[in-house]
Design an enzyme around this catalytic site. Sequence first.
Site, short mmCIF file in Angstrom:
data_model
loop_
_atom_site.label_atom_id
_atom_site.label_comp_id
_atom_site.label_asym_id
_atom_site.label_seq_id
_atom_site.Cartn_x
_atom_site.Cartn_y
_atom_site.Cartn_z
N GLY A 15 0.83 -1.21 0.00
CA GLY A 15 0.00 0.00 0.00
C GLY A 15 0.86 1.25 0.00
O GLY A 15 1.86 1.31 0.70
N ASP A 132 -1.13 2.68 8.36
CA ASP A 132 -1.79 2.02 9.50
C ASP A 132 -1.00 2.04 10.81
O ASP A 132 -1.54 1.67 11.85
CB ASP A 132 -2.07 0.55 9.16
CG ASP A 132 -3.24 0.42 8.21
OD1 ASP A 132 -4.12 1.31 8.24
OD2 ASP A 132 -3.29 -0.55 7.44
N GLU A 192 -17.51 11.41 19.26
CA GLU A 192 -18.19 10.89 20.44
C GLU A 192 -17.94 9.39 20.65
O GLU A 192 -17.98 8.89 21.76
CB GLU A 192 -19.69 11.16 20.34
CG GLU A 192 -20.11 12.56 20.76
CD GLU A 192 -19.66 13.67 19.83
OE1 GLU A 192 -19.40 13.39 18.64
OE2 GLU A 192 -19.54 14.82 20.29
N LYS A 218 -27.14 17.37 23.20
CA LYS A 218 -25.94 17.43 22.33
C LYS A 218 -26.35 17.75 20.91
O LYS A 218 -27.33 17.21 20.39
CB LYS A 218 -25.18 16.09 22.39
CG LYS A 218 -24.15 16.07 23.48
CD LYS A 218 -23.25 14.86 23.40
CE LYS A 218 -22.10 15.09 22.48
NZ LYS A 218 -20.96 15.79 23.07
N ARG A 248 -26.38 10.00 9.08
CA ARG A 248 -25.74 10.25 7.79
C ARG A 248 -24.42 9.49 7.75
O ARG A 248 -23.77 9.32 8.80
CB ARG A 248 -25.44 11.75 7.61
CG ARG A 248 -26.69 12.59 7.38
CD ARG A 248 -27.23 12.38 5.96
NE ARG A 248 -28.38 13.22 5.69
CZ ARG A 248 -29.65 12.91 5.96
NH1 ARG A 248 -29.93 11.76 6.54
NH2 ARG A 248 -30.63 13.73 5.66
N ARG A 257 -4.96 8.11 1.63
CA ARG A 257 -3.62 7.68 1.18
C ARG A 257 -2.87 8.80 0.48
O ARG A 257 -1.67 8.71 0.27
CB ARG A 257 -3.75 6.51 0.20
CG ARG A 257 -4.05 5.21 0.86
CD ARG A 257 -3.65 4.07 -0.05
NE ARG A 257 -4.05 2.82 0.52
CZ ARG A 257 -3.36 2.16 1.44
NH1 ARG A 257 -2.21 2.63 1.86
NH2 ARG A 257 -3.80 1.03 1.92
P1 ADP Z 1 2.26 -4.13 2.70
O1 ADP Z 1 3.74 -4.15 2.51
O2 ADP Z 1 1.69 -2.75 2.56
O3 ADP Z 1 1.84 -4.84 3.97
P2 ADP Z 1 1.35 -6.44 1.11
O4 ADP Z 1 0.92 -7.23 2.29
O5 ADP Z 1 0.46 -6.45 -0.08
O6 ADP Z 1 1.58 -4.90 1.47
O7 ADP Z 1 2.79 -6.96 0.66
C1 ADP Z 1 3.47 -6.39 -0.43
C2 ADP Z 1 4.15 -7.46 -1.25
O8 ADP Z 1 5.13 -8.14 -0.45
C3 ADP Z 1 3.25 -8.57 -1.76
O9 ADP Z 1 2.53 -8.24 -2.91
C4 ADP Z 1 4.27 -9.67 -2.05
O10 ADP Z 1 4.90 -9.46 -3.29
C5 ADP Z 1 5.29 -9.46 -0.93
N1 ADP Z 1 5.00 -10.43 0.13
C6 ADP Z 1 4.09 -10.35 1.12
N2 ADP Z 1 4.07 -11.47 1.87
C7 ADP Z 1 4.99 -12.30 1.33
C8 ADP Z 1 5.44 -13.62 1.62
N3 ADP Z 1 4.94 -14.33 2.64
N4 ADP Z 1 6.41 -14.14 0.83
C9 ADP Z 1 6.93 -13.46 -0.19
N5 ADP Z 1 6.54 -12.22 -0.53
C10 ADP Z 1 5.59 -11.64 0.21
#
Ligand code: ADP
Length: 323
Positions: A15, A132, A192, A218, A248, A257
Amino acid sequence: MKKKMKRIGVLTSGGDAPGMNAAIRSIVRSAVHYKMEAFGIFRGYEGLINEEMKILDHRSVSNIINRGGTILKTGRSDKFKTAAGRRRAYEVIKRNNIDGLVLIGGDGTYRGGHIFNKEWGVPCIGVPGSIDNDIKGTDFTIGSDTAVNTALEAIDKIRDTATSMERIFIVEVMGRSSGYIAINAALSGGAEDVLIPERKYDMQELCQDIVEGNLRGKMSWIVIVAEGVAKAGDIAKMITDTTSLETRVVTLGHIQRGGSPTARDRTLATRLGAEAVSLLRKGLNAKAVGVIGNKINIVGLGTAVTKKAADVNSLCRLIKILT
Ligand code: ADP
């Protein structure tokens, strides 16, 4: 014997988060300062496998410290999750004489780097880029402060209209498994109520609070919901069904992001980017950089892949005291 680093690669993965560009700038310029070459690898691990890369010089990272997103693009790679994919990534690294990698991303990115390092021995240093703020070994991740401020700005505007119209607003913010944005936006925005993945919520109690607040006169009621808990629309419906009060819904979505990173995220990115290069120079390997109590903190990549436990109970209690 420790090998001298001549060329390093940098990628952003998973992300995207505001401040990733500031980290790239710091990494490239630190490398240049130490007479190393910096290779920018595009689209995360997928771009590494596909050999999408180019040399970044001092000038190529001009005027990006203030820009959201990442000039290197980011992405997810299923291929890198396979041994065959990681073998291809290693071949690309060898062919291009890359001596070490700086990986900017979240826990998934760290997990990939950790496995890759174990399999092929390529020195890897992780820099925490995630809205996050859920990575172990650092008080803050790059992008989390900007995301909270973006959510806060929206909540301030929502409060203006909520107060004028005397309405209940349910605001959905990002966070599938982390309530960091929700709780900090709620605290700083004077919401709240807040519903976060780390904590069970009681619908009856929530509705009762709203009704009592209404009776106390309130003017508005804002509930912040992290996306991992429920859809804001479903929460709104439950509140209306139980209390007969009008609600709403606002879903903030991807605006969280984007945007120009805050000073805090830029400073963090700049410090951590430079530190990552310094660790590679020193011959350190499979580490993740962070800050604890405003001091640089270094942990093993294997440790940093586990999500950190957030202390949310006291903050949730505080929100209720102040409602
Ligand atoms: P973030 O780094 O934001 O947590 P992701 O969880 O999508 O995002 O991980 C980013 C990339 O890291 C994945 O698309 C993959 O290529 C690689 N990755 C994640 N987990 C593994 C894993 N267990 N083994 C190998 N590569 C991984």
